[in-house]
Motif scaffolding. Structure first.
Motif, mmCIF file in Angstrom:
data_model
loop_
_atom_site.group_PDB
_atom_site.id
_atom_site.type_symbol
_atom_site.label_atom_id
_atom_site.label_comp_id
_atom_site.label_asym_id
_atom_site.label_seq_id
_atom_site.Cartn_x
_atom_site.Cartn_y
_atom_site.Cartn_z
ATOM 1 N N HIS A 7 0.832 -1.211 0.000
ATOM 2 C CA HIS A 7 0.000 0.000 0.000
ATOM 3 C C HIS A 7 0.867 1.262 0.000
ATOM 4 O O HIS A 7 1.707 1.440 0.876
ATOM 5 C CB HIS A 7 -0.924 0.008 1.217
ATOM 6 C CG HIS A 7 -1.756 -1.225 1.338
ATOM 7 N ND1 HIS A 7 -2.778 -1.518 0.456
ATOM 8 C CD2 HIS A 7 -1.703 -2.257 2.218
ATOM 9 C CE1 HIS A 7 -3.327 -2.679 0.801
ATOM 10 N NE2 HIS A 7 -2.693 -3.143 1.861
ATOM 11 N N ASP A 58 -0.888 -1.454 -4.785
ATOM 12 C CA ASP A 58 -2.093 -0.706 -4.407
ATOM 13 C C ASP A 58 -1.684 0.742 -4.120
ATOM 14 O O ASP A 58 -0.994 1.009 -3.131
ATOM 15 C CB ASP A 58 -2.710 -1.353 -3.159
ATOM 16 C CG ASP A 58 -3.894 -0.553 -2.639
ATOM 17 O OD1 ASP A 58 -4.798 -0.245 -3.433
ATOM 18 O OD2 ASP A 58 -3.907 -0.212 -1.438
ATOM 19 N N THR A 60 -2.799 4.691 -3.441
ATOM 20 C CA THR A 60 -3.808 5.698 -3.104
ATOM 21 C C THR A 60 -3.280 7.036 -3.601
ATOM 22 O O THR A 60 -2.237 7.509 -3.126
ATOM 23 C CB THR A 60 -4.030 5.775 -1.577
ATOM 24 O OG1 THR A 60 -4.513 4.510 -1.117
ATOM 25 C CG2 THR A 60 -5.027 6.876 -1.211
ATOM 26 N N SER A 109 -8.550 10.688 5.131
ATOM 27 C CA SER A 109 -8.834 9.886 3.941
ATOM 28 C C SER A 109 -8.197 8.492 4.051
ATOM 29 O O SER A 109 -8.845 7.480 3.765
ATOM 30 C CB SER A 109 -8.301 10.629 2.716
ATOM 31 O OG SER A 109 -8.605 9.921 1.557
ATOM 32 N N HIS A 112 -10.058 5.982 6.237
ATOM 33 C CA HIS A 112 -11.260 5.284 5.757
ATOM 34 C C HIS A 112 -10.954 3.823 5.426
ATOM 35 O O HIS A 112 -11.788 2.952 5.576
ATOM 36 C CB HIS A 112 -11.835 5.973 4.505
ATOM 37 C CG HIS A 112 -12.316 7.372 4.772
ATOM 38 N ND1 HIS A 112 -12.945 7.736 5.941
ATOM 39 C CD2 HIS A 112 -12.248 8.504 4.011
ATOM 40 C CE1 HIS A 112 -13.255 9.027 5.900
ATOM 41 N NE2 HIS A 112 -12.834 9.522 4.742
ATOM 42 N N GLN A 113 -9.715 3.586 4.960
ATOM 43 C CA GLN A 113 -9.331 2.230 4.519
ATOM 44 C C GLN A 113 -8.451 1.511 5.540
ATOM 45 O O GLN A 113 -8.426 0.287 5.612
ATOM 46 C CB GLN A 113 -8.597 2.340 3.171
ATOM 47 C CG GLN A 113 -8.380 1.003 2.480
ATOM 48 C CD GLN A 113 -7.508 1.121 1.226
ATOM 49 O OE1 GLN A 113 -7.256 2.207 0.722
ATOM 50 N NE2 GLN A 113 -7.030 -0.009 0.744
ATOM 51 N N PHE A 114 -7.709 2.304 6.334
ATOM 52 C CA PHE A 114 -6.727 1.723 7.261
ATOM 53 C C PHE A 114 -7.009 2.159 8.699
ATOM 54 O O PHE A 114 -7.618 3.200 8.935
ATOM 55 C CB PHE A 114 -5.313 2.157 6.863
ATOM 56 C CG PHE A 114 -4.912 1.746 5.485
ATOM 57 C CD1 PHE A 114 -4.333 0.504 5.250
ATOM 58 C CD2 PHE A 114 -5.127 2.590 4.400
ATOM 59 C CE1 PHE A 114 -3.980 0.105 3.964
ATOM 60 C CE2 PHE A 114 -4.777 2.207 3.104
ATOM 61 C CZ PHE A 114 -4.200 0.963 2.890
ATOM 62 N N LYS A 115 -6.520 1.358 9.644
ATOM 63 C CA LYS A 115 -6.701 1.676 11.066
ATOM 64 C C LYS A 115 -5.656 2.684 11.522
ATOM 65 O O LYS A 115 -4.454 2.409 11.466
ATOM 66 C CB LYS A 115 -6.557 0.410 11.906
ATOM 67 C CG LYS A 115 -7.872 -0.305 12.171
ATOM 68 C CD LYS A 115 -7.664 -1.518 13.057
ATOM 69 C CE LYS A 115 -7.504 -1.097 14.511
ATOM 70 N NZ LYS A 115 -7.459 -2.272 15.425
ATOM 71 N N VAL A 303 -5.049 -2.870 7.589
ATOM 72 C CA VAL A 303 -6.228 -2.587 6.752
ATOM 73 C C VAL A 303 -7.474 -2.828 7.604
ATOM 74 O O VAL A 303 -7.525 -3.778 8.393
ATOM 75 C CB VAL A 303 -6.247 -3.511 5.504
ATOM 76 C CG1 VAL A 303 -7.489 -3.259 4.658
ATOM 77 C CG2 VAL A 303 -4.997 -3.281 4.666
ATOM 78 N N LYS A 304 -8.454 -1.955 7.480
ATOM 79 C CA LYS A 304 -9.706 -2.104 8.255
ATOM 80 C C LYS A 304 -10.474 -3.341 7.817
ATOM 81 O O LYS A 304 -10.517 -3.643 6.627
ATOM 82 C CB LYS A 304 -10.575 -0.854 8.045
ATOM 83 C CG LYS A 304 -10.213 0.263 9.014
ATOM 84 C CD LYS A 304 -11.195 1.417 8.884
ATOM 85 C CE LYS A 304 -10.955 2.433 9.983
ATOM 86 N NZ LYS A 304 -11.801 3.626 9.815
#
Length: 304
Positions: A7, A58, A60, A109, A112-115, A303-304
């Motif tokens: 990521h 991946d 972002t 931002s 939203h996808q990660f802790k 990752v959440k």
């Protein structure tokens, strides 16, 4: 803990240009007569992202904003780092116009996808004129919790000690200079540490004891050493980053200029550890004084 991640955060430039504030101690920057620097940089940026995505990384991508003016926003790894324990660290920056790159909305931002469990803010050191520019100043061996750092105006040992105390890293500090004896502004232009290898311009470490100490720490932590020379360093061959793709394969990311500077035997050594991938970043390198690694902020957050 893992040395590399799949990521990556990248910031898409809207007003990329030569930054006079950073040029005072970044000898890799060159003011160019190019009139379309932003457009050329944007093409290079988009091509770089495409190449990473095509290789299963991946990415972002977050757009920069026109105001405040942040000509170096394309290099996010200097103001933020993301760690496997859910920690986000913010760093103190040397140039005033780079401090505005720290954006809360970017962290939100990512959240939203990660802790994101904790934000550690070291940026307050700016009030004391003390700096530590993220994974530009720090080359992290995440597996062995070693932070390699060369001394410069942008890497203060007091801030480094605080970083280590807060994160459990152990610092390996040394002087590094270019072929004219000028201090190298960021550690990540003279060395790259992967999980089983390290690319280092040992020629840039003038003190023999410090050089030997860096070598020993790398060898003791299981790295195969690939030594580059000053000329290769000047072509950004030290500014690489190991990442993973969705298939968990290891990739070594660099610019085309860096790849072309490598010798056949160096490529063969590195290919034992990773697949080498590269993209043309000439405009960004010339005007920004940073290359592929500087453009990539690794997201190690869960990752959440």
């Amino acid at each position: 803990m893992s040395q590399s991640t799949n990521h990556i955060l990248m910031i898409r430039p809207v007003d990329f240009k030569f930054n006079a504030q950073t040029a005072v101690n970044n000898k890799f920057q060159q003011a160019s007569a190019q009139s379309d620097v932003q457009n050329e940089a944007l093409k290079e940026f988009d091509g770089f992202v495409e190449m990473l995505v095509a290789n299963g990384v991946d990415v972002t991508v977050i757009d920069d904003t026109l105001t405040p003016e942040t000509p170096d926003s394309i290099f996010p790894n200097n103001w933020v780092s993301f760690h496997a324990n859910g920690e986000v660290i913010l760093y103190p920056m040397f140039s005033e116009n780079r401090r505005a790159e720290r954006r809360e909305d970017i962290i939100t931002s990512i959240g939203h996808q990660f802790k994101v469990d904790k934000i550690t803010d070291l940026s307050t050191y700016e009030t004391q004129n003390l700096f530590l520019e993220g994974t530009g100043s720090l080359v992290l061996d995440r597996d062995h919790q070693i932070a390699y750092a060369c001394r410069s105006v942008r890497m203060d040992e007091k801030v480094l000690a605080d970083f280590c105390q807060k994160t459990g890293y152990h610092a390996v500090v040394f002087n590094a200079v270019d072929s004219e004896g000028f201090p190298i502004y960021h550690t990540n232009v003279m060395m790259c540490v992967g999980d089983t290898f390290a690319v280092v311009c040992f020629d840039s470490i003038p003190d023999l004891k410090e050089k030997e100490n860096v070598k020993q720490r790398l060898v003791n932590s299981g790295k195969e050493l690939v030594a580059i020379n000053f000329d290769q360093m000047n072509h950004f061959a030290g500014n690489m980053l190991q990442v993973k793709n969705k298939k968990n394969e290891s990739l070594l990311v660099m610019s085309e200029q860096a790849y072309l500077a490598l010798k056949k035997e160096q490529i063969a050594s590195l290919e034992k550890h990773c697949k080498l991938i590269y993209a043309p970043l000439y405009t960004i390198e010339k005007n920004g004084g940073g290359s592929a690694r500087c453009m990539l902020a690794e997201i190690h957050l869960p990752v959440k």
